[in-house]
Scaffold this motif. Structure first.
Motif, PDB file in Angstrom:
ATOM      1  N   UNK A  96       0.828  -1.209   0.000  1.00 20.81           N
ATOM      2  CA  UNK A  96       0.000   0.000   0.000  1.00 20.81           C
ATOM      3  C   UNK A  96       0.862   1.258   0.000  1.00 20.81           C
ATOM      4  N   UNK A  97       1.887   1.289   0.843  1.00 24.43           N
ATOM      5  CA  UNK A  97       2.734   2.483   0.953  1.00 24.43           C
ATOM      6  C   UNK A  97       3.450   2.760  -0.358  1.00 24.43           C
ATOM      7  N   UNK A 100       0.824   3.970  -3.014  1.00 22.60           N
ATOM      8  CA  UNK A 100       0.373   5.325  -2.692  1.00 22.60           C
ATOM      9  C   UNK A 100       1.468   6.347  -2.964  1.00 22.60           C
ATOM     10  N   UNK A 101       2.707   6.036  -2.535  1.00 20.63           N
ATOM     11  CA  UNK A 101       3.811   6.979  -2.687  1.00 20.63           C
ATOM     12  C   UNK A 101       4.203   7.188  -4.144  1.00 20.63           C
ATOM     13  N   UNK A 102       4.135   6.128  -4.949  1.00 17.32           N
ATOM     14  CA  UNK A 102       4.650   6.216  -6.312  1.00 17.32           C
ATOM     15  C   UNK A 102       3.584   6.470  -7.375  1.00 17.32           C
ATOM     16  N   UNK A 103       2.321   6.375  -7.011  1.00 15.63           N
ATOM     17  CA  UNK A 103       1.259   6.633  -7.983  1.00 15.63           C
ATOM     18  C   UNK A 103       0.377   7.795  -7.535  1.00 15.63           C
ATOM     19  N   UNK A 104      -0.194   7.685  -6.346  1.00 11.79           N
ATOM     20  CA  UNK A 104      -1.194   8.662  -5.921  1.00 11.79           C
ATOM     21  C   UNK A 104      -0.581   9.956  -5.394  1.00 11.79           C
ATOM     22  N   UNK A 105       0.529   9.865  -4.667  1.00 15.03           N
ATOM     23  CA  UNK A 105       1.126  11.091  -4.127  1.00 15.03           C
ATOM     24  C   UNK A 105       1.567  12.035  -5.241  1.00 15.03           C
ATOM     25  N   UNK A 251      -4.477  -5.271   1.252  1.00 17.41           N
ATOM     26  CA  UNK A 251      -3.751  -4.264   0.466  1.00 17.41           C
ATOM     27  C   UNK A 251      -4.708  -3.287  -0.191  1.00 17.41           C
ATOM     28  N   UNK A 252      -5.756  -3.816  -0.821  1.00 18.68           N
ATOM     29  CA  UNK A 252      -6.730  -2.938  -1.488  1.00 18.68           C
ATOM     30  C   UNK A 252      -7.443  -2.070  -0.460  1.00 18.68           C
ATOM     31  N   UNK A 253      -7.813  -2.651   0.677  1.00 16.62           N
ATOM     32  CA  UNK A 253      -8.526  -1.888   1.700  1.00 16.62           C
ATOM     33  C   UNK A 253      -7.669  -0.744   2.229  1.00 16.62           C
ATOM     34  N   UNK A 254      -6.399  -1.033   2.581  1.00 21.25           N
ATOM     35  CA  UNK A 254      -5.539   0.022   3.119  1.00 21.25           C
ATOM     36  C   UNK A 254      -5.152   1.032   2.047  1.00 21.25           C
ATOM     37  N   UNK A 255      -5.103   0.613   0.788  1.00 18.36           N
ATOM     38  CA  UNK A 255      -4.860   1.579  -0.284  1.00 18.36           C
ATOM     39  C   UNK A 255      -6.030   2.547  -0.395  1.00 18.36           C
ATOM     40  N   UNK A 279       8.433  10.521   1.053  1.00 18.39           N
ATOM     41  CA  UNK A 279       9.156   9.965   2.181  1.00 18.39           C
ATOM     42  C   UNK A 279       8.240   9.776   3.382  1.00 18.39           C
ATOM     43  N   UNK A 280       7.259  10.652   3.543  1.00 16.35           N
ATOM     44  CA  UNK A 280       6.333  10.515   4.671  1.00 16.35           C
ATOM     45  C   UNK A 280       5.578   9.200   4.598  1.00 16.35           C
ATOM     46  N   UNK A 281       5.262   8.725   3.377  1.00 15.14           N
ATOM     47  CA  UNK A 281       4.564   7.446   3.228  1.00 15.14           C
ATOM     48  C   UNK A 281       5.462   6.279   3.600  1.00 15.14           C
ATOM     49  N   UNK A 282       6.738   6.330   3.207  1.00 13.39           N
ATOM     50  CA  UNK A 282       7.643   5.232   3.526  1.00 13.39           C
ATOM     51  C   UNK A 282       7.977   5.199   5.014  1.00 13.39           C
ATOM     52  N   UNK A 283       8.137   6.353   5.619  1.00 10.84           N
ATOM     53  CA  UNK A 283       8.350   6.387   7.066  1.00 10.84           C
ATOM     54  C   UNK A 283       7.089   5.922   7.796  1.00 10.84           C
TER      55      UNK A 283
END
Length: 600
Positions: A96-97, A100-105, A251-255, A279-283
Motif C-alpha cells: 500500500x505504501x 500510494x507513494x509512487x502513484x497517488x502522491x 492491500x486494497x482496503x488500506x490503499x 518519504x512521509x509514506x515510507x516512514x
C-alpha cells in the motif's frame, strides 16, 4: 493473583494525573499553534499547514491517524482470540505504501488541490464530486464515532468515570485544538500521541515479560496455544483471515484508506516538496510495522497470562474489547501512573483520529459545498466558518458514538466501514486516472453498483455474522480461574462480532460470510467493470478537451524522480496559487497550474 480472574483495581490518583496531563498537552499544542500562527489565519494555513510540513511529523501523523484507539484496544484482543495472523498486514502495508507513494502522491501533489474530491469534478462532473464527498463525510462520521466509543469503553472498564461523560470530553478536547490550531496542531499533536501509544504497548509487554519469566516464555505459550499459526494459505474467500485475504484484500482496503481518503491526502499534500510527501509514506510504513507488531505481541502477552483463565468466559469483562484494559489493571495496578499511561495511549490514538477527521471534514465541506456557492467570502468570514464547522463536526462525531456502540468488535467494524464505502470510491478514482474511455455516466453507474454490492454484503454480514468455522476462533480455558465454577473444560474463544440470529437465510453462509477484507476489492472491481461497460454503451469519453494532467503519467511512476519532480512552493504570496479561495473556475485553475509547473 495475576491471571486468575476476578475483580481488579481501578485508577489511582497518579493514574488520573498522568491521563489528565496527556489531555492537557494535546489541548496545549492546539493553543500554542493558534498563538504562534495568529497572523496566518488563511484557509490554506488552517487546512494545509501552509504546505510547509516536513516528512517526519507528517509520517507520524499518518500512522497515528488510523492506528487509533481501535488499534490499541482491538488489535491485542484480535491476537488473543484469533492468533497472530493480523501481523501479516505488514505485507499489505508495504504494498500500500509503495503504490500510494509512487502513484497517488505525485498525482495528487501536482493537482494542487485541497479536497481530494475536486479531482472527480475535473475528470467527470460536479454531481460525482458531490456524491463522492457525501460518501466520505458519512463514512468518516460513522468511523469517528466508533473511534470515540472504543477508548471510552476502556476507560469506563477501569475507572468510575461515566461512559458518556468520557465521550463528550473526547470530542470537546479535539474540537478545541482543531478549531484553534488547524492542521499544524493536528499533525504536531499526532506526533506526541504516537509516542504515547507506543509507550503504552511497551509498558504492557515489559511487565508481562517480567511476570512470565521473559519474552521466550510468552512466545512458547503462544505457540502451544496455536497463536503463532499465522500462515493459512487456504484460498477460500469466506474465511475471515488467511494469507490471501490479508495480502490481497488488506492491500486494497488500506490503499483505499491512504490513497484517496481526505484525512490522509490532506497530510501528504501539506508537505513542502514532493520528496517529503513520498518519504512521509515510507516512514509511515515503518511506523505501521512497529505499531502492529507491538499491538500483536501485547495480545500474545495477554494470552500467556490468561492462558488458563479467560476473563471473557469467566465474566470478568463484558466484551473482548475490554480485555486489554482489564489486563492493564491486573498487572500494572501496583505501579501508580502506568495504567494512566496506557489509557492515555488509547485516548491519544482517539484524539489523533478524531482531530484528523474533523480537519478533513472541514476541508471537504468548504471546498466541495460552500466555496462553489459563496465565492466572495472575506478572510475573516472564512476563518469563522472553518472554526464553526470544526465544532459542528465534532458534535456530530460524538453523537455517532452511540450508534457505534451497537456494532460489535471495534476493530472489524472499523475496517468494514472503510471496505464498504472506500472500495467503490477507489474504483472510481482508478477508473478516472487510468481509463481515458470512461465517461461520467459510466463512472456514476459503476460507483452506484459497486456501493450497492458492498453495502449489501457488509450489512448482511453484520446482521448474520459468519460461523466459527469461517472466523476460526482459538481455544481458551477457565481451568485456572480462582473463582471459576467449572474447573475442567476448554471452550472456543467467543466470536466478537454480533449475536447470531436464530434464523439464517440461504445467503448467510455464502455471500454474507465473505471476508470483510474483500469488501474493498469487491467495490473496486465492480466499479471499474461496470463503469467501463456503461461507458462503452454510452459512447465512451467524448470530451476532447480533457487534459493529460487528469491521468496518471509516466513521470508519476518513477521512484524518487528527483530530477524531474522539483518542489513547488505553494504559498499565498504566489498569484498563481490556484487552490486558494478565488473566483477562478476549475478549468482555469487547471490551466494556471499547468503554467505554474512550466517554471520548474
Amino acid at each position: 493473583m495475576v491471571g486468575t480472574g476476578g475483580p481488579v483495581a481501578t485508577f489511582s490518583v497518579w493514574d488520573y494525573v498522568v491521563f489528565a496531563g496527556t489531555i492537557l498537552v494535546s489541548a496545549g499544542i492546539g493553543l500554542f499553534q493558534a498563538i504562534r500562527g495568529r497572523k496566518e489565519t488563511s484557509s490554506a494555513e488552517f487546512l494545509l499547514g501552509g504546505r510547509q510540513m516536513t516528512a517526519i511529523p507528517v509520517a507520524m501523523s499518518l500512522t497515528a491517524s488510523f492506528m487509533s484507539g481501535i488499534t490499541v484496544i482491538g488489535t491485542p484482543a484480535e491476537a488473543y482470540n484469533f492468533g497472530s495472523a493480523f501481523w501479516l498486514f505488514g505485507f499489505a502495508y508495504a504494498i500500500m505504501s509503495t503504490v500510494t507513494a509512487e502513484v497517488f502522491v505525485p498525482f495528487f501533489y501536482r493537482q494542487g488541490i485541497t479536497s481530494a474530491y475536486e479531482y472527480l469534478e475535473r475528470r467527470f462532473n460536479r454531481l460525482i464530486r458531490i456524491i463522492g464527498t457525501s460518501m466520505y463525510i458519512a463514512q468518516t462520521i460513522l468511523y469517528t464515532g466508533l473511534v470515540i466509543y472504543a477508548p471510552a469503553l476502556a476507560l469506563n472498564q477501569i475507572t468510575e468515570l461515566d461512559l458518556w461523560g468520557v465521550l463528550v470530553a473526547t470530542g470537546a478536547v479535539c474540537i478545541i485544538y482543531c478549531t484553534l490550531g488547524g492542521l499544524k496542531a493536528v499533525i504536531w499533536t499526532d506526533v506526541m500521541q504516537m509516542v504515547t501509544m507506543l509507550a503504552g504497548f511497551v509498558a504492557v509487554i515489559a511487565r508481562g515479560a517480567v511476570l512470565q519469566g521473559g519474552l521466550t516464555t510468552i512466545w512458547e505459550d503462544a505457540r502451544e496455544g496455536g497463536r503463532l499459526d499465522a500462515f493459512d494459505f487456504d484460498p477460500d474467500p469466506l474465511k475471515r483471515h488467511t494469507f490471501w485475504t490479508i495480502l490481497i484484500g488488506g492491500t486494497v482496503m488500506w490503499t483505499s484508506i491512504y490513497a484517496i481518503n481526505q484525512s490522509q491526502v490532506q497530510r501528504f499534500i501539506s508537505c513542502k516538496t514532493l520528496g517529503h510527501a513520498k518519504m512521509s509514506l515510507y516512514l509511515n510504513m515503518v511506523g505501521l510495522w512497529l505499531t502492529v507488531s507491538l499491538a500483536v505481541f501485547s495480545g500474545l502477552t495477554m494470552y500467556s497470562i490468561y492462558k488458563n483463565c479467560d476473563p471473557l468466559t469467566n465474566d470478568d469483562v463484558k466484551s473482548s474489547d475490554q480485555l486489554l484494559p482489564y489486563l492493564v489493571m491486573d498487572i500494572l495496578a501496583d505501579y501508580p501512573g502506568i495504567p494512566g499511561l496506557f489509557v492515555a495511549a488509547a485516548y491519544s490514538g482517539t484524539l489523533s483520529t478524531v482531530s484528523s477527521s474533523i480537519n478533513a471534514l472541514v476541508a471537504v465541506t468548504v471546498e466541495d459545498f460552500i466555496y462553489p456557492v459563496c465565492k466572495n467570502l472575506t478572510q475573516r468570514q472564512t476563518t469563522i466558518m472553518n472554526m464553526g464547522l470544526s465544532v459542528l463536526f465534532g458534535a456530530l462525531c460524538i453523537g455517532m458514538a452511540g450508534v457505534a456502540s451497537a456494532m460489535g468488535s471495534v476493530l472489524q467494524a472499523a475496517l468494514s466501514i472503510f471496505g464498504m464505502i472506500s472500495g467503490p470510491l477507489l474504483g472510481l478514482y482508478l477508473l478516472g486516472m487510468f481509463f481515458r474511455t470512461a465517461n461520467s455516466i459510466g463512472g456514476l453507474s459503476g460507483m452506484i453498483i459497486g456501493l450497492a454490492l458492498t453495502l449489501w454484503v457488509g450489512i448482511g454480514g453484520q446482521l448474520y455474522p459468519p460461523t466459527s468455522d469461517k472466523t476460526n476462533p482459538l481455544e481458551v480455558k477457565t481451568t485456572g480461574c480462582y473463582n471459576s465454577t467449572s474447573q475442567d473444560f476448554t471452550t472456543p474463544a467467543p466470536v466478537t462480532l454480533t449475536t447470531q440470529a436464530e434464523f439464517r437465510p440461504a445467503l448467510a453462509d455464502s455471500w454474507y460470510s465473505l471476508s470483510y477484507l474483500y469488501f474493498s476489492l469487491l467495490g473496486v472491481l465492480t466499479t471499474i467493470a461496470a463503469g467501463l461497460l456503461v461507458s462503452s454503451m454510452t459512447g465512451g469519453c467524448k470530451q476532447e478537451n480533457l487534459s493529460s494532467d487528469l491521468f496518471v503519467q509516466k513521470s508519476d511512476l518513477i521512484i524518487f524522480n528527483c530530477g524531474k519532480s522539483k518542489s513547488v512552493d505553494f504559498t499565498e504570496k504566489d498569484p498563481l496559487d490556484f487552490y486558494m479561495f478565488d473566483e477562478m473556475s476549475s478549468t482555469n485553475k487547471l490551466n494556471v497550474h499547468a503554467e505554474k509547473m512550466t517554471r520548474f
